[in-house]
Design an enzyme around this catalytic site. Sequence first.
Site, PDB file in Angstrom:
ATOM      1  N   HIS A 102      -7.278  39.480 -47.072  1.00 42.94           N
ATOM      2  CA  HIS A 102      -7.999  39.731 -48.332  1.00 42.94           C
ATOM      3  C   HIS A 102      -7.124  40.516 -49.319  1.00 42.94           C
ATOM      4  O   HIS A 102      -7.471  41.620 -49.747  1.00 42.94           O
ATOM      5  CB  HIS A 102      -9.321  40.477 -48.070  1.00 42.94           C
ATOM      6  CG  HIS A 102     -10.286  40.390 -49.220  1.00 42.94           C
ATOM      7  ND1 HIS A 102     -11.645  40.260 -49.048  1.00 42.94           N
ATOM      8  CD2 HIS A 102     -10.094  40.413 -50.563  1.00 42.94           C
ATOM      9  CE1 HIS A 102     -12.241  40.219 -50.237  1.00 42.94           C
ATOM     10  NE2 HIS A 102     -11.306  40.306 -51.167  1.00 42.94           N
ATOM     11  N   ARG A 159     -14.852  33.949 -51.286  1.00 44.04           N
ATOM     12  CA  ARG A 159     -15.451  34.801 -50.265  1.00 44.04           C
ATOM     13  C   ARG A 159     -15.586  34.006 -48.964  1.00 44.04           C
ATOM     14  O   ARG A 159     -15.937  32.821 -48.979  1.00 44.04           O
ATOM     15  CB  ARG A 159     -16.835  35.298 -50.702  1.00 44.04           C
ATOM     16  CG  ARG A 159     -16.797  36.434 -51.696  1.00 44.04           C
ATOM     17  CD  ARG A 159     -16.238  37.726 -51.075  1.00 44.04           C
ATOM     18  NE  ARG A 159     -16.241  38.835 -52.010  1.00 44.04           N
ATOM     19  CZ  ARG A 159     -15.205  39.209 -52.768  1.00 44.04           C
ATOM     20  NH1 ARG A 159     -14.065  38.543 -52.714  1.00 44.04           N
ATOM     21  NH2 ARG A 159     -15.296  40.261 -53.555  1.00 44.04           N
TER      22      ARG A 159
HETATM   23  P1  NDP Z   1     -16.256  34.550 -62.865  1.00 40.36           P
HETATM   24  O1  NDP Z   1     -17.668  35.002 -62.839  1.00 40.36           O
HETATM   25  O2  NDP Z   1     -15.453  34.693 -64.106  1.00 40.36           O
HETATM   26  O3  NDP Z   1     -16.175  33.013 -62.449  1.00 40.36           O
HETATM   27  C1  NDP Z   1     -16.985  32.436 -61.472  1.00 40.36           C
HETATM   28  C2  NDP Z   1     -16.944  30.936 -61.658  1.00 40.36           C
HETATM   29  O4  NDP Z   1     -17.695  30.318 -60.602  1.00 40.36           O
HETATM   30  C3  NDP Z   1     -17.586  30.490 -62.976  1.00 40.36           C
HETATM   31  O5  NDP Z   1     -16.812  29.443 -63.530  1.00 40.36           O
HETATM   32  C4  NDP Z   1     -18.950  29.964 -62.547  1.00 40.36           C
HETATM   33  O6  NDP Z   1     -19.454  28.943 -63.391  1.00 40.36           O
HETATM   34  C5  NDP Z   1     -18.600  29.390 -61.185  1.00 40.36           C
HETATM   35  N1  NDP Z   1     -19.802  29.262 -60.340  1.00 40.36           N
HETATM   36  C6  NDP Z   1     -20.588  30.238 -59.839  1.00 40.36           C
HETATM   37  N2  NDP Z   1     -21.595  29.735 -59.129  1.00 40.36           N
HETATM   38  C7  NDP Z   1     -21.450  28.393 -59.187  1.00 40.36           C
HETATM   39  C8  NDP Z   1     -22.184  27.322 -58.665  1.00 40.36           C
HETATM   40  N3  NDP Z   1     -23.290  27.493 -57.915  1.00 40.36           N
HETATM   41  N4  NDP Z   1     -21.772  26.061 -58.944  1.00 40.36           N
HETATM   42  C9  NDP Z   1     -20.669  25.856 -59.705  1.00 40.36           C
HETATM   43  N5  NDP Z   1     -19.917  26.839 -60.218  1.00 40.36           N
HETATM   44  C10 NDP Z   1     -20.310  28.096 -59.963  1.00 40.36           C
HETATM   45  O7  NDP Z   1     -15.554  35.298 -61.653  1.00 40.36           O
HETATM   46  P2  NDP Z   1     -13.999  35.624 -61.426  1.00 40.36           P
HETATM   47  O8  NDP Z   1     -13.206  34.427 -61.779  1.00 40.36           O
HETATM   48  O9  NDP Z   1     -13.670  36.898 -62.078  1.00 40.36           O
HETATM   49  O10 NDP Z   1     -13.973  35.862 -59.829  1.00 40.36           O
HETATM   50  C11 NDP Z   1     -14.359  34.836 -58.944  1.00 40.36           C
HETATM   51  C12 NDP Z   1     -14.432  35.339 -57.515  1.00 40.36           C
HETATM   52  O11 NDP Z   1     -13.126  35.495 -56.978  1.00 40.36           O
HETATM   53  C13 NDP Z   1     -15.055  36.716 -57.304  1.00 40.36           C
HETATM   54  O12 NDP Z   1     -16.474  36.664 -57.358  1.00 40.36           O
HETATM   55  C14 NDP Z   1     -14.553  37.078 -55.912  1.00 40.36           C
HETATM   56  O13 NDP Z   1     -15.443  36.575 -54.937  1.00 40.36           O
HETATM   57  C15 NDP Z   1     -13.225  36.336 -55.826  1.00 40.36           C
HETATM   58  N6  NDP Z   1     -12.073  37.277 -55.812  1.00 40.36           N
HETATM   59  C16 NDP Z   1     -11.318  37.362 -54.684  1.00 40.36           C
HETATM   60  C17 NDP Z   1     -10.246  38.200 -54.638  1.00 40.36           C
HETATM   61  C18 NDP Z   1      -9.370  38.247 -53.436  1.00 40.36           C
HETATM   62  O14 NDP Z   1      -8.503  39.124 -53.354  1.00 40.36           O
HETATM   63  N7  NDP Z   1      -9.518  37.325 -52.500  1.00 40.36           N
HETATM   64  C19 NDP Z   1      -9.878  39.062 -55.772  1.00 40.36           C
HETATM   65  C20 NDP Z   1     -10.737  38.879 -56.924  1.00 40.36           C
HETATM   66  C21 NDP Z   1     -11.798  38.013 -56.931  1.00 40.36           C
HETATM   67  P3  NDP Z   1     -19.855  29.277 -64.935  1.00 40.36           P
HETATM   68  O15 NDP Z   1     -18.555  29.621 -65.609  1.00 40.36           O
HETATM   69  O16 NDP Z   1     -20.413  28.006 -65.424  1.00 40.36           O
HETATM   70  O17 NDP Z   1     -20.800  30.434 -64.889  1.00 40.36           O
HETATM   71  C1  OXD Z   2     -12.482  41.066 -54.872  1.00 35.27           C
HETATM   72  C2  OXD Z   2     -11.449  41.891 -55.485  1.00 35.27           C
HETATM   73  O1  OXD Z   2     -13.541  40.852 -55.484  1.00 35.27           O
HETATM   74  O2  OXD Z   2     -10.555  42.358 -54.756  1.00 35.27           O
HETATM   75  O3  OXD Z   2     -12.233  40.585 -53.757  1.00 35.27           O
HETATM   76  O4  OXD Z   2     -11.482  42.058 -56.703  1.00 35.27           O
END
Ligand code: NDP
Ligand code: OXD
Length: 309
Positions: A272, A224
């Site tokens: 995005h 993000r």
């Molecule tokens: P998940 O919830 O599966 O993974 C998030 C990861 O971030 C986990 O490993 C979590 O750790 C880690 N995390 C969260 N907070 C912290 C912190 N403070 N310190 C260290 N590690 C942290 O989410 P997804 O993989 O499904 O998605 C991740 C993000 O990707 C979404 O939230 C979104 O913002 C972004 N995204 C962007 C897209 C785009 O088109 N640009 C499309 C889809 C998603 P733990 O496993 O230990 O909980």
């Molecule tokens: C996001 C998505 O979270 O497109 O950005 O899934």
Amino acid sequence: MALIFKTDIERGGAWRAAFAKQLPDVELRLWPEVGAAEEIEYAVVWQPPAGFLASLPKLKAVFSIGAGIDHLLADPELPRGVPIIRMVEPGLTVGMTQFVTMACLMLHRSMILYRNQQSARHWEEISQEPPENRRIGILGLGHLGGEAAKALRGFGFPVSGWSRSRKQIEGVASYAGEAELPEFLSRSNILVSLLPLTPQTENMIDAKLLAGLPEGASFVSAGRGLQVVEEDLLDALDSGRLSGAILDVFREEPLPKESRFWDHPKVIVLPHVASMTNPATAVGSIVENIRRIQRGAAPLHQVDLEKGY
Ligand code: NDP
Ligand code: OXD
């Protein structure tokens, strides 16, 4: 019983067709055709207007159309007692794996430099590093980060990931928590961000964090935009500490016309689009969860509001 979905107009038809096939017993309503609010039990939404979800008195679950749920948490009236389910579906995962792989390969193979050379009609070979010399670090080793890590490992890159809790992914080094962040950064020639937006990750990618990367590292931003202090990133690119960046998310979207990122010679800007939910594959995940809720089981991928993702 009704389900309302709010998506972009272009993909509304694809969502309706996929739902109609798999949920014949549920009435489908495409926002803004809300109808009788008290009949709606499920909402499948992207950026619903503030207060909309609170206006549905019988709501049993909110499904985010995106993996990120910051668009829901932005609603001050979000009904806190209703489960929120983030999007985990094969199409979104494959798309992100493709994007992260593509971005890392572009940086690894100097594609930004070649683009600039082409603009200047300049012919020059740039030396190629073997993959084992290019260490890739993924901030956020969750669902998407974990799958991307496995794909990158297949190209011979040493891959590591950073998350809150330790992970076991074959061939991928797992770093966990604040204390292990400096070591993780120091071994990331390409840093990929796939973190969710939370109070802990907002503004996290700043001058201090970037200074922890090896000299000449590059950066892929797909989590993000609010996680990145953009002035600090620009300074790191201008000073040569960073050699390049592929940016898919920004503090303000659409990226303002006056942003320096647009014509920065070390940057690729994307609107995005790193990955998108595919209605044809996502509906299966949503329907599975609706069936779980109907039989009294806990839904999969429910957001932990304490953690914020
Ligand atoms: P998940 O919830 O599966 O993974 C998030 C990861 O971030 C986990 O490993 C979590 O750790 C880690 N995390 C969260 N907070 C912290 C912190 N403070 N310190 C260290 N590690 C942290 O989410 P997804 O993989 O499904 O998605 C991740 C993000 O990707 C979404 O939230 C979104 O913002 C972004 N995204 C962007 C897209 C785009 O088109 N640009 C499309 C889809 C998603 P733990 O496993 O230990 O909980
Ligand atoms: C996001 C998505 O979270 O497109 O950005 O899934």
